[in-house]
Design a protein around this motif. Structure first.
Motif, PDB file in Angstrom:
ATOM      1  N   GLU A  82       0.787  -1.173   0.004  1.00 46.14           N
ATOM      2  CA  GLU A  82      -0.098   0.073   0.014  1.00 46.14           C
ATOM      3  C   GLU A  82       0.766   1.351  -0.009  1.00 46.14           C
ATOM      4  O   GLU A  82       1.806   1.271   0.649  1.00 46.14           O
ATOM      5  N   GLN A  83       0.485   2.177  -0.800  1.00 49.46           N
ATOM      6  CA  GLN A  83       0.902   3.710  -0.747  1.00 49.46           C
ATOM      7  C   GLN A  83       1.302   4.231   0.702  1.00 49.46           C
ATOM      8  O   GLN A  83       0.036   4.093   1.387  1.00 49.46           O
ATOM      9  N   TYR A  84       2.137   4.586   0.992  1.00 44.01           N
ATOM     10  CA  TYR A  84       2.393   5.196   2.502  1.00 44.01           C
ATOM     11  C   TYR A  84       1.320   6.568   2.599  1.00 44.01           C
ATOM     12  O   TYR A  84       1.768   7.404   2.263  1.00 44.01           O
ATOM     13  N   ASP A  85       0.423   6.370   3.778  1.00 42.89           N
ATOM     14  CA  ASP A  85      -0.445   7.152   4.100  1.00 42.89           C
ATOM     15  C   ASP A  85      -1.202   6.988   5.279  1.00 42.89           C
ATOM     16  O   ASP A  85      -0.772   5.741   5.779  1.00 42.89           O
ATOM     17  N   VAL A  86      -1.963   7.837   5.902  1.00 42.85           N
ATOM     18  CA  VAL A  86      -2.410   7.363   7.186  1.00 42.85           C
ATOM     19  C   VAL A  86      -3.478   6.264   7.138  1.00 42.85           C
ATOM     20  O   VAL A  86      -3.624   5.678   8.101  1.00 42.85           O
ATOM     21  N   ARG A  87      -3.997   5.805   6.077  1.00 48.71           N
ATOM     22  CA  ARG A  87      -4.906   4.709   5.898  1.00 48.71           C
ATOM     23  C   ARG A  87      -4.293   3.368   5.130  1.00 48.71           C
ATOM     24  O   ARG A  87      -4.981   2.696   4.976  1.00 48.71           O
TER      25      ARG A  87
END
Lengths: 348, 348
Positions: free
Chosen positions: A216-221
C-alpha cells in the motif's frame, strides 16, 4: 572525478575523500586536489572553507518531509545533540525529484553549512554521484549511501525478529503489509524488512505464500487498505507484520471495525517505537529513532572537529516490545481447522 | 541609548554599532555594552538593526519541541514557504525554562538570522521583555506575545463551535478534557478553548457543571486518563470535547476498551485537523495548521523585505469537520432517563 584524479595524479577514491573532507588524505594533497577541482569548475570547493576559512557553525539536516513521526523524532534528537555542541541546525525538506535537484544544485555553491546529515533520503544514481560534489562532511542516518559514514538499523533483522516472535506464539500464516512512496518508489527499509520477513518464514519452513504480501502507498490509511486486501484471502492470515507502527495502528482499527479482534483473531506487529503503539497496546520492533539521531549527529560533530568517528558504520540495535496485540493464533487454527502451512511446515 | 552609552562610558554610535553587531567595536567593549543594555532592558529597534546590516538569508523557527504533530506540521509549512523565497530555516527546540534562557541569552548577541518565527512558545513575563532585545524581526505563530505581529486561531471560538455542534445533536451533558504542560503550566490555547466551552454551555443554559471539566498533563495517554476520570461520574456525560485530536484518539480508544461505543454511548470532538482523526472517523475542529505556518512565514518574509504585512494580526478560520464520532445522545437520555440538564436547560 576521474579527470581530477588523473590531473592530480591520485586515485579517484582519494579525490572523493578529499572533496568530502574525510581523513586519510594529507593536507597538501587535499589542497592540490581542491585547487584542480575548482579550476576544472568541478565544484566550488566548500571544503576550502573548512580548512582555511571560518566555519559556519551550522549543520544541515536533510529529510524527505518533516511532518512524519520518524522525521520529526530523528530531527528532534539531532537538533538537541548539535545544539549541545553550540552549533545550529538548518533544515531542508527535500521531498520529490525537483526538490532534490534544487538542493543539490544550490548547496555546493553556497557555503552555508559545515556538515550535512542526510536522513532516509531516497536518491537516484546520478544524485548519489552529486553527494561528493557537496564538498561538506556528510553523514547518513537511517540507511546507507555510497561510502559515506552512516547510522542505520538492520531492517532485515527487524523483519526476522517480528516473524520469530509470531512463530514462537504458534503462528504459521503470517502476512506482511509493505509500503511504497507516493510515487510508487521502494524504500530500502521496506525492501529489507520484506526480505527479513521472507527469509525468516522460509527458515521456519513456512513458505512464504506470496499472496500474504500486500503493498500500500504510504499514508495514514495504508494499514486499513492493507487489511481490506488481506481479508479477501481464504484462509485468513492469523498474524500481520506491518512495515511501520502507523500502519499497524490503522490495521488494528480496521480489523476491529470489520468485527475481528486483536489478538484473538489476528495478531499484529509494527515497527518504530512510536508512542502510539504504547497507547494502542501494539507489539512493535523499536528501532530507537532518537538513538539513531544522536549517533548521526555525534558522528557529524566528530567529522567537524577532524576527529575520526569511532565507528563510521553504525548499526543501532532494534528490540522487540511485546504487547497485547500478539498472542497465540485462534484455537481453530491450532487444531488445524483452517491453517495453511508452508512446504516444510508442521501443523501445531 | 544615551543611557547605555553614558553607563558604558562610550559614544552613542559605539553603542549602536555594538548592539547591531557591526565591526569597529572591540570584543571587550562590545560585551560590556551588551551586558549593560541587557541589564537596562534596552530596546533594540529591529528595523534599525536590520536595515543597516547584511542579511543572513536565514529565518529561525523556535518551537517548544519538534516531535509533536502540531510543531512538525507548522514547521513543515514554514520551511516550504521560506524555502520558496530562497531563504533557509534554522530550527531551535526551546523546551523548558533552561533552554529558553539559553536561547534568549545567545540569539541577540550573534547575528545569526534575519527574522524569527516563535511557535506556541509559552513565555514568562521577563522572557517576553527580552524578545525586544533579540533585535530581529519577529512573528508569532499559534498565539500572541506583546505587540508582535501574529497569526493565530480563535481558540474560544473553537470551543464554542464544538459545543454548538453537540448541543445541536441534542447533548446536554458535555464534558471537556483539558490539558497542561508537563510542568503543570497552562497553555493559552487551552485556557481559551476551556473558556469557549464554558461560555457556549452557559449560552445554551447548560451550566457548566464543574465536575465535567477534567485536566490531564499532555502526553499520548492524556485522553485515556481523562476518560477514566469522567467514567467515575454519575450520570455520565454523553459527549466529550477534547483539547486536541490526539487526546480524542486516546479517549476513543479508552472508551471502547471500557465497553462503551462511540458515538452510541459517548460522542467525541477533537481539535487540530490531525490526519489520524480521518482514520479514526473522529469529528474535529480543524485549526488549519499548515495555513497558520504559511501565513506566519509570509509575514516574516514581508518584514524582511521591509514590506508592511497586509495584516499583522491574523486569525486563521477554524472549521468543524463532522465525522462518525458525533451523533445524538443515547435514547435513554433523550427520554430524560438519566440526563442532567443545566439550570435553564430543556429536556429534548
Amino acid at each position: 572525478m576521474a579527470d581530477v584524479a588523473s590531473r592530480a595524479g591520485v586515485s579517484i577514491s582519494t579525490v572523493s575523500r578529499a572533496l568530502r573532507g574525510l581523513p586519510g588524505v594529507g593536507r597538501q594533497t587535499r589542497e592540490r586536489i581542491l585547487a584542480i577541482a575548482e579550476e576544472m569548475a568541478y565544484v566550488v570547493s566548500p571544503e576550502a572553507s573548512g580548512l582555511s576559512r571560518r566555519a559556519t557553525g551550522r549543520v544541515a539536516v536533510v529529510v524527505p518531509r518533516l511532518d512524519s513521526w520518524f522525521s520529526a523524532t530523528i530531527l528532534a534528537a539531532i537538533e538537541a545533540t548539535v545544539r549541545a555542541a553550540d552549533l545550529d541546525v538548518m533544515v531542508y525538506q527535500v521531498d520529490g525529484e525537483r526538490a532534490r535537484a534544487r538542493f543539490f544544485h544550490e548547496l555546493p555553491t553556497r557555503r552555508k553549512v559545515d556538515a550535512v546529515v542526510l536522513v532516509s533520503l531516497p536518491l537516484l544514481p546520478n544524485e548519489e554521484q552529486r553527494l561528493d560534489l557537496m564538498g561538506v562532511r556528510t553523514v547518513v542516518a537511517g540507511g546507507r549511501l555510497r561510502d559515506l559514514p552512516y547510522v542505520e538499523v538492520d531492517d532485515a533483522e527487524i523483519g526476522r525478529t517480528a516473524v520469530d516472535h509470531l512463530v514462537a506464539l504458534g503462528h504459521r500464516r503470517i502476512a506482511m503489509i509493505r509500503t511504497s512512496d507516493t510515487d510508487g518508489a521502494r524504500w530500502n527499509s521496506d525492501v529489507n524488512r520484506v526480505r527479513g520477513w521472507s527469509e525468516a518464514l522460509a527458515g521456519h519452513g513456512l513458505g512464504p505464500d506470496p499472496r500474504l504480501l500486500v503493498t500500500e502507498q504510504y499514508d495514514v490509511r495504508a494499514g486499513a487498505r492493507g487489511i481490506d486486501q488481506l481479508l479477501e484471502l481464504d484462509p485468513l492470515p492469523t498474524a500481520v507484520f506491518c512495515y511501520s507502527d502507523d500502519i499497524a495502528v490503522a490495521a488494528q482499527h480496521r480489523l476491529e471495525r470489520r468485527g475481528l479482534r486483536v489478538p484473538d483473531d489476528v495478531s499484529l506487529v509494527g515497527v518504530d517505537g512510536n508512542p502510539l503503539t504504547g497507547l494502542f497496546e501494539i507489539t512493535t520492533v523499536d528501532q530507537q529513532v532518537p538513538e539513531q539521531g544522536r549517533r548521526a549527529a555525534t558522528m557529524a560533530l566528530d567529522l567537524l572537529a577532524d576527529r575520526t568517528p569511532d565507528d563510521p558504520a553504525q548499526c543501532v540495535e532494534s528490540r522487540l516490545v511485546a504487547r497485547a496485540s500478539t498472542a497465540s493464533p485462534p484455537a481453530a487454527l491450532l487444531r488445524g481447522g483452517g491453517g495453511q502451512t508452508g512446504p516444510g511446515g508442521t501443523t501445531v
